[in-house]
Enzyme design. Structure first.
Site, short mmCIF file in Angstrom:
data_model
loop_
_atom_site.label_atom_id
_atom_site.label_comp_id
_atom_site.label_asym_id
_atom_site.label_seq_id
_atom_site.Cartn_x
_atom_site.Cartn_y
_atom_site.Cartn_z
CB CYS A 14 2.15 77.58 76.91
SG CYS A 14 1.16 76.10 77.19
N GLY A 42 7.82 74.96 76.52
CA GLY A 42 6.92 73.91 76.08
C GLY A 42 7.49 73.16 74.90
CG ASN A 116 1.97 81.24 79.36
OD1 ASN A 116 2.73 82.07 79.83
ND2 ASN A 116 1.86 80.03 79.88
N GLY A 117 -1.19 79.98 80.21
CA GLY A 117 -1.83 80.10 81.51
C GLY A 117 -2.85 79.01 81.73
CE1 TYR A 257 13.88 74.67 86.35
CE2 TYR A 257 11.51 74.44 86.62
CZ TYR A 257 12.71 73.96 86.15
OH TYR A 257 12.75 72.77 85.49
#
Length: 463
Positions: A14, A42, A116-117, A257
């Site tokens: 996210c 996302g 986020n996580g 990435y």
């Protein structure tokens, strides 16, 4: 569910974004552009919460940022502070009720949170909260965070947040609107990224990646440190170190990435790291070949590095359909293969009669790699040598990245020579863990998906 976009990749997590200004301005538009820059993190849903000196309004929807928000809607969202979120679901179903930011009213007023996580103890905490009377309307772990903060409100906002993040385990970068403040929190290991920026007008920003700061004309000040909470209001930025972490362990895949190549992650250029990984790949296993090509888009920097180090010319060998979108398809083998063919097509004139080195950012399931090699041979390549710019992915991630189950990770069940045969390559090599540490400049990263050693205890029975 498999996407037509990356059926053989570790999927994004996210992205979060926040802005604080001393005056009423179009913070919703700034947040929109920040989220637009984070869209790669996302694509399932997007949302913005605006605070007009404490009064909060939230709008969110399913789909891409540009599809969710119209200029008219952004015009309606007026205020001096805002937070935003783009979601790829790693916990909870893909539906509107699970879209973020999450908003709630509690003793200290309105609060909105974007996360986020992934929490590894969310289920346990949720059960304890439910036993004490809390109710939940979503099935995402982010609601555990907002509920805990609300329940601890009697301690004051800062202590409520500090107490909450001390209890949750896993990875998190949080942006919070509460008490006319913008607050950012990063987990004690720094697994998920978060950075701080400021523009010429004095507005402050929080973002998952620095590319989002660039998108709104802000300069990167610094990364939020692991175990740090920053509180932004009219007095500026105040920092609280809420946890003395035992080990910095940012996610290595962020730099390898996930992050956009123009982002700076924990002081490192994602592009330069990827180019350097290609150089190390060229040194590890030299090969005689005619051209080097990269798998668009994330494999291209490493391919450039491989070409520079090896002296083998770099060329464009695969053309990406840039209008493929994020359409989801049924996970049948036939449709997976068709998806790759729709997404990527060999540039025959550059590979026919050539010995080709293909460089990709990773090799996870092996499905896409095998199909790409078949396509290149059909286009006339006489040899195809495959190189992965990351080490072999052998273990799942529990901290906000959607990976396959371990049995689906080809490197967990096959040797390199066996994988070479499965994908049909003339030779195969992965970046070694030792060289990854050299590329990153440190061993202080989370390498759990490569070596099975995680900075935080993982859920029982989920390896």
């Amino acid at each position: 569910m498999y996407g037509i976009h990356d059926i053989d990749k570790m999927e994004e997590e996210c992205g979060v974004f926040g802005v604080y200004s001393k005056e009423i301005k179009k913070v919703s538009s700034l947040t929109y552009y920040g989220l637009y820059a984070l869209q790669h993190r996302g694509q399932e849903s997007a949302g913005i919460t605006v605070s007009n000196f404490g009064e909060k309004t939230t709008f969110k929807g399913m789909g891409l940022v540009a599809d969710v928000f119209s200029s008219e809607k952004l015009e309606e969202l007026k205020g001096n502070a805002a937070i935003g979120h783009v979601r790829y679901s790693t916990s909870g179903a893909s539906k509107l009720i699970n879209a973020q930011p999450l908003e709630s009213k509690f003793k200290l007023g309105q609060i909105a949170v974007a996360h986020n996580g992934n929490l590894v103890n969310a289920d346990i905490i949720k059960e304890l909260l439910e036993d004490s009377g809390s109710t939940f309307i979503t099935d995402i772990d982010s609601e555990v965070i907002i509920n805990m903060i609300a329940r601890k409100a009697s301690k004051g906002l800062e202590e409520a947040i500090r107490s909450t993040v001390s209890a949750i385990k896993g990875s998190y970068s949080l942006v919070i609107l509460a008490d006319q403040k913008l607050i950012g929190v990063r987990d004690p290991y720094g697994i998920r990224p978060l950075c701080l920026g400021q523009n010429d007008e004095g507005d402050f920003f929080l973002a998952s990646e620095s590319c989002a700061l660039d998108a709104v004309g802000a300069d990167l000040i610094r990364d939020i440190e692991p175990g740090e909470m920053v509180i932004i209001d009219d007095h500026g930025v105040r920092s609280i170190k809420y946890a003395e972490n035992t080990k910095n362990a940012p996610c290595s895949f962020e730099t390898i990435y996930f992050a956009r190549p123009d982002s700076i992650i924990d002081g490192k250029s994602a592009f330069q790291v990827r180019v350097e990984s290609g150089r190390y790949l060229a040194r590890q296993k030299p090969v005689e070949a005619d051209v080097v090509i990269g798998v668009p888009d994330s494999g291209i920097p490493a391919a450039i590095g491989f070409a520079e180090e090896s002296g083998i010319p770099y060329t464009v060998g695969l053309i990406k359909n840039k209008y493929i979108g994020r359409t989801f398809i049924k996970p049948s083998q036939e449709l997976r293969e068709k998806a790759v063919q729709v997404k990527l097509n060999p540039l025959k004139v550059n590979v026919v009669g050539k010995r080709v080195v293909v460089v990709d950012d990773s090799l996870v399931r092996g499905t896409t790699s095998r199909l790409l090699i078949q396509m290149l041979r059909k286009a006339g390549a006489t040899e195809v040598h495959f190189r992965s710019a990351s080490p072999a992915v052998k273990y799942p991630c529990y901290f906000g990245i959607d990976t396959a189950h371990r049995k689906e990770l080809i490197a967990s069940t096959h040797s390199i020579s066996e994988i070479k045969e499965v994908i049909g390559a003339d030779s195969l090599d992965y970046l070694t863990l030792q060289n990854l540490a050299k590329v990153l400049g440190s061993e202080d990263f989370c390498l759990g998906c490569f070596d099975g050693e995680y900075p935080v205890c993982t859920p029982m029975g989920e390896a």
